[in-house]
Every structure is written in structure tokens, then in C-alpha cells.
Design a protein around this motif. Structure first.
Motif, PDB file in Angstrom:
ATOM      1  N   CYS A 137       0.824  -1.196   0.000  1.00  0.00           N
ATOM      2  CA  CYS A 137       0.000   0.000   0.000  1.00  0.00           C
ATOM      3  C   CYS A 137       0.865   1.255   0.000  1.00  0.00           C
ATOM      4  O   CYS A 137       1.782   1.363   0.817  1.00  0.00           O
ATOM      5  CB  CYS A 137      -0.894  -0.025   1.231  1.00  0.00           C
ATOM      6  N   PRO A 138       0.580   2.195  -0.897  1.00  0.00           N
ATOM      7  CA  PRO A 138       1.370   3.428  -0.927  1.00  0.00           C
ATOM      8  C   PRO A 138       1.112   4.331   0.277  1.00  0.00           C
ATOM      9  O   PRO A 138       1.887   5.239   0.540  1.00  0.00           O
ATOM     10  CB  PRO A 138       0.945   4.106  -2.227  1.00  0.00           C
ATOM     11  N   ARG A 139       0.030   4.100   0.956  1.00  0.00           N
ATOM     12  CA  ARG A 139      -0.274   4.960   2.106  1.00  0.00           C
ATOM     13  C   ARG A 139       0.235   4.391   3.430  1.00  0.00           C
ATOM     14  O   ARG A 139       0.939   5.054   4.161  1.00  0.00           O
ATOM     15  CB  ARG A 139      -1.776   5.217   2.201  1.00  0.00           C
ATOM     16  N   CYS A 140      -0.131   3.137   3.708  1.00  0.00           N
ATOM     17  CA  CYS A 140       0.248   2.613   5.021  1.00  0.00           C
ATOM     18  C   CYS A 140       1.441   1.653   4.966  1.00  0.00           C
ATOM     19  O   CYS A 140       1.992   1.296   5.998  1.00  0.00           O
ATOM     20  CB  CYS A 140      -0.942   1.928   5.679  1.00  0.00           C
ATOM     21  N   GLY A 141       1.830   1.262   3.776  1.00  0.00           N
ATOM     22  CA  GLY A 141       3.017   0.428   3.652  1.00  0.00           C
ATOM     23  C   GLY A 141       2.799  -1.052   3.903  1.00  0.00           C
ATOM     24  O   GLY A 141       3.730  -1.840   3.813  1.00  0.00           O
ATOM     25  N   ALA A 142       1.563  -1.450   4.209  1.00  0.00           N
ATOM     26  CA  ALA A 142       1.275  -2.864   4.443  1.00  0.00           C
ATOM     27  C   ALA A 142       1.075  -3.577   3.120  1.00  0.00           C
ATOM     28  O   ALA A 142       0.626  -2.984   2.136  1.00  0.00           O
ATOM     29  CB  ALA A 142       0.027  -2.995   5.302  1.00  0.00           C
ATOM     30  N   ARG A 143       1.422  -4.843   3.126  1.00  0.00           N
ATOM     31  CA  ARG A 143       1.217  -5.617   1.909  1.00  0.00           C
ATOM     32  C   ARG A 143      -0.203  -6.167   1.914  1.00  0.00           C
ATOM     33  O   ARG A 143      -0.431  -7.354   2.108  1.00  0.00           O
ATOM     34  CB  ARG A 143       2.231  -6.748   1.851  1.00  0.00           C
ATOM     35  N   SER A 144      -1.128  -5.296   1.695  1.00  0.00           N
ATOM     36  CA  SER A 144      -2.518  -5.705   1.820  1.00  0.00           C
ATOM     37  C   SER A 144      -3.418  -5.073   0.767  1.00  0.00           C
ATOM     38  O   SER A 144      -4.613  -4.999   0.947  1.00  0.00           O
ATOM     39  CB  SER A 144      -3.021  -5.356   3.219  1.00  0.00           C
ATOM     40  N   VAL A 145      -2.811  -4.643  -0.306  1.00  0.00           N
ATOM     41  CA  VAL A 145      -3.608  -4.062  -1.383  1.00  0.00           C
ATOM     42  C   VAL A 145      -4.031  -5.161  -2.346  1.00  0.00           C
ATOM     43  O   VAL A 145      -3.212  -5.925  -2.833  1.00  0.00           O
ATOM     44  CB  VAL A 145      -2.832  -2.950  -2.127  1.00  0.00           C
ATOM     45  N   VAL A 146      -5.330  -5.221  -2.580  1.00  0.00           N
ATOM     46  CA  VAL A 146      -5.874  -6.248  -3.452  1.00  0.00           C
ATOM     47  C   VAL A 146      -6.426  -5.595  -4.711  1.00  0.00           C
ATOM     48  O   VAL A 146      -7.084  -4.564  -4.647  1.00  0.00           O
ATOM     49  CB  VAL A 146      -7.003  -7.014  -2.729  1.00  0.00           C
ATOM     50  N   VAL A 147      -6.158  -6.218  -5.833  1.00  0.00           N
ATOM     51  CA  VAL A 147      -6.692  -5.746  -7.103  1.00  0.00           C
ATOM     52  C   VAL A 147      -7.711  -6.766  -7.593  1.00  0.00           C
ATOM     53  O   VAL A 147      -7.389  -7.937  -7.766  1.00  0.00           O
ATOM     54  CB  VAL A 147      -5.581  -5.562  -8.156  1.00  0.00           C
TER      55      VAL A 147
ATOM     56  N   VAL B 208      -9.417  -1.531  -6.460  1.00  0.00           N
ATOM     57  CA  VAL B 208      -8.167  -1.641  -5.731  1.00  0.00           C
ATOM     58  C   VAL B 208      -8.446  -1.224  -4.300  1.00  0.00           C
ATOM     59  O   VAL B 208      -9.018  -0.161  -4.056  1.00  0.00           O
ATOM     60  CB  VAL B 208      -7.074  -0.741  -6.349  1.00  0.00           C
ATOM     61  N   LYS B 209      -8.057  -2.060  -3.377  1.00  0.00           N
ATOM     62  CA  LYS B 209      -8.341  -1.717  -1.994  1.00  0.00           C
ATOM     63  C   LYS B 209      -7.285  -2.246  -1.047  1.00  0.00           C
ATOM     64  O   LYS B 209      -6.825  -3.373  -1.169  1.00  0.00           O
ATOM     65  CB  LYS B 209      -9.708  -2.273  -1.596  1.00  0.00           C
TER      66      LYS B 209
ATOM     67  N   GLY C 203      -7.812   0.942   4.375  1.00  0.00           N
ATOM     68  CA  GLY C 203      -9.083   1.258   3.724  1.00  0.00           C
ATOM     69  C   GLY C 203      -8.959   2.117   2.484  1.00  0.00           C
ATOM     70  O   GLY C 203      -9.959   2.487   1.881  1.00  0.00           O
ATOM     71  N   LEU C 204      -7.753   2.432   2.099  1.00  0.00           N
ATOM     72  CA  LEU C 204      -7.541   3.196   0.875  1.00  0.00           C
ATOM     73  C   LEU C 204      -8.068   2.390  -0.314  1.00  0.00           C
ATOM     74  O   LEU C 204      -7.746   1.223  -0.476  1.00  0.00           O
ATOM     75  CB  LEU C 204      -6.045   3.465   0.695  1.00  0.00           C
ATOM     76  N   SER C 205      -8.912   3.018  -1.116  1.00  0.00           N
ATOM     77  CA  SER C 205      -9.471   2.261  -2.226  1.00  0.00           C
ATOM     78  C   SER C 205      -9.761   3.156  -3.406  1.00  0.00           C
ATOM     79  O   SER C 205      -9.882   4.378  -3.287  1.00  0.00           O
ATOM     80  CB  SER C 205     -10.742   1.540  -1.789  1.00  0.00           C
TER      81      SER C 205
ATOM     82  N   ASP D 270       0.215   5.615  -8.630  1.00  0.00           N
ATOM     83  CA  ASP D 270       0.439   6.902  -9.297  1.00  0.00           C
ATOM     84  C   ASP D 270      -0.641   7.902  -8.891  1.00  0.00           C
ATOM     85  O   ASP D 270      -0.358   9.053  -8.585  1.00  0.00           O
ATOM     86  CB  ASP D 270       0.390   6.731 -10.827  1.00  0.00           C
ATOM     87  N   LEU D 271      -1.871   7.433  -8.919  1.00  0.00           N
ATOM     88  CA  LEU D 271      -2.990   8.289  -8.543  1.00  0.00           C
ATOM     89  C   LEU D 271      -2.876   8.730  -7.095  1.00  0.00           C
ATOM     90  O   LEU D 271      -3.172   9.867  -6.753  1.00  0.00           O
ATOM     91  CB  LEU D 271      -4.319   7.563  -8.757  1.00  0.00           C
ATOM     92  N   PHE D 272      -2.441   7.821  -6.281  1.00  0.00           N
ATOM     93  CA  PHE D 272      -2.299   8.167  -4.871  1.00  0.00           C
ATOM     94  C   PHE D 272      -1.254   9.254  -4.681  1.00  0.00           C
ATOM     95  O   PHE D 272      -1.488  10.255  -4.007  1.00  0.00           O
ATOM     96  CB  PHE D 272      -1.916   6.931  -4.044  1.00  0.00           C
ATOM     97  N   TYR D 273      -0.110   9.088  -5.319  1.00  0.00           N
ATOM     98  CA  TYR D 273       0.948  10.066  -5.159  1.00  0.00           C
ATOM     99  C   TYR D 273       0.584  11.385  -5.823  1.00  0.00           C
ATOM    100  O   TYR D 273       1.101  12.432  -5.452  1.00  0.00           O
ATOM    101  CB  TYR D 273       2.276   9.528  -5.703  1.00  0.00           C
ATOM    102  N   ALA D 274      -0.323  11.316  -6.790  1.00  0.00           N
ATOM    103  CA  ALA D 274      -0.789  12.553  -7.421  1.00  0.00           C
ATOM    104  C   ALA D 274      -1.873  13.224  -6.581  1.00  0.00           C
ATOM    105  O   ALA D 274      -2.394  14.267  -6.942  1.00  0.00           O
ATOM    106  CB  ALA D 274      -1.304  12.241  -8.823  1.00  0.00           C
ATOM    107  N   GLY D 275      -2.243  12.571  -5.516  1.00  0.00           N
ATOM    108  CA  GLY D 275      -3.222  13.163  -4.614  1.00  0.00           C
ATOM    109  C   GLY D 275      -4.656  12.975  -5.050  1.00  0.00           C
ATOM    110  O   GLY D 275      -5.553  13.688  -4.601  1.00  0.00           O
ATOM    111  N   LYS D 276      -4.883  12.026  -5.927  1.00  0.00           N
ATOM    112  CA  LYS D 276      -6.235  11.866  -6.463  1.00  0.00           C
ATOM    113  C   LYS D 276      -7.086  10.861  -5.691  1.00  0.00           C
ATOM    114  O   LYS D 276      -8.288  10.810  -5.877  1.00  0.00           O
ATOM    115  CB  LYS D 276      -6.164  11.469  -7.935  1.00  0.00           C
ATOM    116  N   ILE D 277      -6.445  10.088  -4.882  1.00  0.00           N
ATOM    117  CA  ILE D 277      -7.207   9.184  -4.019  1.00  0.00           C
ATOM    118  C   ILE D 277      -6.646   9.267  -2.611  1.00  0.00           C
ATOM    119  O   ILE D 277      -5.508   9.664  -2.400  1.00  0.00           O
ATOM    120  CB  ILE D 277      -7.181   7.709  -4.506  1.00  0.00           C
TER     121      ILE D 277
END
Ligand SMILES: [Zn+2]
Length: 78
Positions: A23-33, A42-43, A48-50, A70-77
Motif C-alpha cells: 500500500c502506498p499509504r500505510c506500507g502494508a502488503r494488503s492491497v488487493v486488485v 483496488v483496496k 481502507g484506501l481504495s 500513481d494516482l495516490f501520489y498525485a493526490g487523487k485518491i
């Protein structure tokens, strides 16, 4: 007598989803596509970032995950 054992073990490696990404936000390996038709969900189950992304072009989870981060770092999510 000896049995003739001709065992052909064909291992089918199923590349099954879900796959976990970092996860780009919390760093946990818990992002599912999850790919659903023309959309991808994507969550992160940790924070809870999705996001819902429309699939354009390659639809490998890793491609979708790249767009997600990319979207996360661009501030879009998030
Ligand atoms: Zn997270």
C-alpha cells in the motif's frame, strides 16, 4: 510384481487472484486488485484506501496497481 508407475505430474501453476501489493499509504502488503469486467477495484484492507479504476490497455493486476499508486501520489485518491 513391479507395478509400472508412469505418473505424469503436470503442475499447473494457477496465477490466481487476489494478489497482494504494498500500500502506498500505510506500507502494508494488503492491497488487493480485483478485476471486474472493465473496471478494477483496488483496496487496501489495512487502512481502507481504495479506488475504482477503469481498465485501459493491459489489465494485469500489477499494471492496475501501478496506476493506483500513481494516482495516490498525485493526490487523487486517499
Ligand atoms: Zn493501506
Amino acid at each position: 510384481m513391479g507395478r509400472r508407475r508412469k505418473r505424469k505430474t503436470i503442475k499447473i501453476v494457477k496465477k490466481k487472484l487476489p494478489k497482494y501489493f504494498v500500500c502506498p499509504r500505510c506500507g502494508a502488503r494488503s492491497v488487493v486488485v480485483v478485476v471486474e469486467g472493465e473496471m478494477a477495484k483496488v483496496k487496501c484492507s489495512q487502512c481502507g484506501l481504495s479506488a475504482n479504476l477503469q481498465i485501459v490497455g493491459p489489465s494485469h493486476p500489477v499494471d492496475i496497481y501501478c496506476r493506483f499508486s500513481d494516482l495516490f501520489y498525485a493526490g487523487k485518491i486517499g
